[in-house]
Enzyme design. Structure first.
Site, PDB file in Angstrom:
ATOM      1  N   ASP A   1       0.821  -1.207   0.000  1.00 50.39           N
ATOM      2  CA  ASP A   1       0.000   0.000   0.000  1.00 50.39           C
ATOM      3  C   ASP A   1       0.859   1.263   0.000  1.00 50.39           C
ATOM      4  O   ASP A   1       1.983   1.260   0.505  1.00 50.39           O
ATOM      5  CB  ASP A   1      -0.909  -0.032   1.240  1.00 50.39           C
ATOM      6  CG  ASP A   1      -2.079   0.925   1.112  1.00 50.39           C
ATOM      7  OD1 ASP A   1      -2.306   1.455   0.007  1.00 50.39           O
ATOM      8  OD2 ASP A   1      -2.765   1.155   2.120  1.00 50.39           O
TER       9      ASP A   1
ATOM     10  N   HIS B   1       2.612   3.304  -8.847  1.00 48.97           N
ATOM     11  CA  HIS B   1       2.436   1.877  -9.139  1.00 48.97           C
ATOM     12  C   HIS B   1       3.652   1.329  -9.886  1.00 48.97           C
ATOM     13  O   HIS B   1       4.081   0.203  -9.657  1.00 48.97           O
ATOM     14  CB  HIS B   1       1.169   1.651  -9.967  1.00 48.97           C
ATOM     15  CG  HIS B   1      -0.090   2.028  -9.233  1.00 48.97           C
ATOM     16  ND1 HIS B   1      -0.320   1.654  -7.927  1.00 48.97           N
ATOM     17  CD2 HIS B   1      -1.181   2.737  -9.616  1.00 48.97           C
ATOM     18  CE1 HIS B   1      -1.499   2.122  -7.544  1.00 48.97           C
ATOM     19  NE2 HIS B   1      -2.034   2.786  -8.544  1.00 48.97           N
TER      20      HIS B   1
ATOM     21  N   SER C   1      -7.175  -5.898  -5.971  1.00 54.36           N
ATOM     22  CA  SER C   1      -8.287  -6.515  -5.242  1.00 54.36           C
ATOM     23  C   SER C   1      -9.556  -6.491  -6.091  1.00 54.36           C
ATOM     24  O   SER C   1      -9.656  -5.726  -7.069  1.00 54.36           O
ATOM     25  CB  SER C   1      -8.535  -5.775  -3.922  1.00 54.36           C
ATOM     26  OG  SER C   1      -9.232  -4.570  -4.171  1.00 54.36           O
TER      27      SER C   1
ATOM     28  N   GLU D   1     -12.057  -5.115  -5.318  1.00 57.63           N
ATOM     29  CA  GLU D   1     -12.641  -3.778  -5.127  1.00 57.63           C
ATOM     30  C   GLU D   1     -11.899  -2.708  -5.946  1.00 57.63           C
ATOM     31  O   GLU D   1     -12.401  -1.602  -6.130  1.00 57.63           O
ATOM     32  CB  GLU D   1     -12.601  -3.373  -3.640  1.00 57.63           C
ATOM     33  CG  GLU D   1     -13.583  -4.132  -2.758  1.00 57.63           C
ATOM     34  CD  GLU D   1     -13.213  -5.595  -2.541  1.00 57.63           C
ATOM     35  OE1 GLU D   1     -12.002  -5.884  -2.391  1.00 57.63           O
ATOM     36  OE2 GLU D   1     -14.113  -6.458  -2.537  1.00 57.63           O
TER      37      GLU D   1
ATOM     38  N   LEU E   1      11.297 -20.468  -4.391  1.00 60.76           N
ATOM     39  CA  LEU E   1      10.281 -19.556  -3.865  1.00 60.76           C
ATOM     40  C   LEU E   1       9.014 -19.591  -4.725  1.00 60.76           C
ATOM     41  O   LEU E   1       9.095 -19.558  -5.951  1.00 60.76           O
ATOM     42  CB  LEU E   1      10.847 -18.125  -3.877  1.00 60.76           C
ATOM     43  CG  LEU E   1       9.855 -16.994  -3.575  1.00 60.76           C
ATOM     44  CD1 LEU E   1       9.480 -16.983  -2.096  1.00 60.76           C
ATOM     45  CD2 LEU E   1      10.426 -15.636  -3.977  1.00 60.76           C
TER      46      LEU E   1
ATOM     47  N   SER F   1      -8.321  -5.002   4.562  1.00 60.88           N
ATOM     48  CA  SER F   1      -8.822  -4.727   3.204  1.00 60.88           C
ATOM     49  C   SER F   1      -9.166  -5.992   2.407  1.00 60.88           C
ATOM     50  O   SER F   1      -8.747  -6.145   1.257  1.00 60.88           O
ATOM     51  CB  SER F   1      -7.806  -3.878   2.423  1.00 60.88           C
ATOM     52  OG  SER F   1      -7.584  -2.664   3.081  1.00 60.88           O
TER      53      SER F   1
HETATM   54  C1  FPP Z   1      -2.227   0.144  -3.216  1.00 57.91           C
HETATM   55  O1  FPP Z   1      -1.647   1.423  -3.193  1.00 57.91           O
HETATM   56  C2  FPP Z   1      -1.625  -0.591  -4.310  1.00 57.91           C
HETATM   57  C3  FPP Z   1      -2.298  -1.165  -5.330  1.00 57.91           C
HETATM   58  C4  FPP Z   1      -3.767  -1.143  -5.441  1.00 57.91           C
HETATM   59  C5  FPP Z   1      -1.581  -1.803  -6.436  1.00 57.91           C
HETATM   60  C6  FPP Z   1      -0.380  -2.569  -6.029  1.00 57.91           C
HETATM   61  C7  FPP Z   1       0.404  -2.913  -7.212  1.00 57.91           C
HETATM   62  C8  FPP Z   1       1.748  -2.880  -7.264  1.00 57.91           C
HETATM   63  C9  FPP Z   1       2.589  -2.558  -6.117  1.00 57.91           C
HETATM   64  C10 FPP Z   1       2.473  -3.251  -8.510  1.00 57.91           C
HETATM   65  C11 FPP Z   1       2.180  -4.654  -8.832  1.00 57.91           C
HETATM   66  C12 FPP Z   1       3.200  -5.217  -9.674  1.00 57.91           C
HETATM   67  C13 FPP Z   1       3.075  -6.384 -10.294  1.00 57.91           C
HETATM   68  C14 FPP Z   1       4.230  -6.937 -10.952  1.00 57.91           C
HETATM   69  C15 FPP Z   1       1.816  -7.126 -10.347  1.00 57.91           C
HETATM   70  P1  FPP Z   1      -2.578   2.685  -3.440  1.00 57.91           P
HETATM   71  O2  FPP Z   1      -2.537   3.045  -4.853  1.00 57.91           O
HETATM   72  O3  FPP Z   1      -3.941   2.409  -2.893  1.00 57.91           O
HETATM   73  O4  FPP Z   1      -1.852   3.752  -2.584  1.00 57.91           O
HETATM   74  P2  FPP Z   1      -2.543   4.959  -1.817  1.00 57.91           P
HETATM   75  O5  FPP Z   1      -3.300   4.356  -0.670  1.00 57.91           O
HETATM   76  O6  FPP Z   1      -1.390   5.770  -1.383  1.00 57.91           O
HETATM   77  O7  FPP Z   1      -3.436   5.669  -2.790  1.00 57.91           O
END
Ligand code: FPP
Length: 254
Positions: free
Chosen positions: A34, A51, A79, A81, A145, A210
């Site tokens: 997050d 991201h 997710s 959601e 892994l 969440s």
């Molecule tokens: C939450 O942060 C993060 C996500 C919803 C996406 C997570 C995805 C990645 C870390 C990249 C995934 C990579 C691969 C290779 C699949 P947020 O955007 O909700 O952050 P915020 O709460 O600060 O808005």
């Protein structure tokens, strides 16, 4: 053992070398990654830049988990959601698995990593699903892994689907409702083939689950940090594992 210790501490500056018990490493670490959006916004960047930086952290922590001897690493990448987000952000997120895998798949194969996906496939765009399925297929026989991407994953949906399957068996007469045990429900979850997480990490200072692995985390140790996911390093990861190693897991006993 010496090799493992060297792998862990070999190239690190002396002051950050803190002893980790190599015989008490969590078998399964799950992470709610997050803070990508806030990380980007705090730098005046668009959310999607967060991201993208988060994808680099995925690489970093996969390498760290592999080095440490973790067997399963589950990452909450999207997710059920998250579809509520703006279309452009969803589209960007759906492109990350293929970008990540196009860069990293060869190295993952070389490192004997097995890629898996835990989530609902039918709603994913074809390009996302085919990239993930190709990685799953190409790494299926790897024995190192297990890198498990929770993609279009939701714990309540997963539990409802599991209950539906059990109810169906009961209706058909092949299952007596009175005989249902925990293991029967576990076996119907998307995580059926992997053990419950020992350690759950959430970054960015948010203190909630969440809709992530609610059943499976019943006895997981929880560790939270204020650090945003794109800034999460191997040292933070070790800090979480060290804290895990200090905890006494009693599973409701004494
Ligand atoms: C939450 O942060 C993060 C996500 C919803 C996406 C997570 C995805 C990645 C870390 C990249 C995934 C990579 C691969 C290779 C699949 P947020 O955007 O909700 O952050 P915020 O709460 O600060 O808005």
């Amino acid at each position: 053992m010496l090799q493992r210790l060297k792998a862990l501490f070999g190239s690190r500056p002396k002051e950050s070398r803190t002893l980790l018990e190599t015989d008490n490493v969590p078998q399964h670490i799950a992470i709610i990654m997050d803070g990508n959006g806030r990380w980007a916004q705090s730098r005046g960047l668009p959310r999607v830049a967060g991201h993208h930086a988060g994808m680099k952290a995925v690489k970093r922590i996969t390498v760290a988990a592999d080095r440490l001897g973790v067997k399963y690493l589950t990452l909450y990448a999207f997710s059920t959601e998250n579809w509520k987000r703006p279309k452009a952000e969803v589209e960007f997120l759906m492109k990350l698995p293929q970008e990540f895998l196009s860069i990293e798949l060869d190295e993952l194969i070389e490192k004997n990593v097995q890629v898996r996906m835990m989530g609902y496939k039918s709603e994913l765009p074809g390009h996302t699903l085919s990239a993930v399925e190709e990685a799953v297929e190409k790494t299926a026989h790897n024995t190192g892994l297990v890198l498990n991407f929770a993609l279009n994953y939701g714990s309540r949906k997963e539990m409802i689907e599991a209950v539906r399957q059990l109810a169906e068996s009961a209706r058909e007469g092949s299952l007596n409702p009175q005989d249902i045990e925990e293991k029967d429900l576990s076996a119907k979850l998307l995580s059926a083939e992997i053990p419950d997480p020992d350690l759950l990490i959430r970054t960015s200072g948010e203190l909630r689950l969440s809709n992530f692995m609610l059943w499976q985390c019943a006895y997981s140790e929880l560790w939270f940090t204020d650090v945003y996911w794109p800034e999460f390093t191997e040292d933070h990861f070790h800090e979480a594992v060290r804290e895990y190693q200090r905890r006494a897991r009693r599973y409701g006993g004494l």
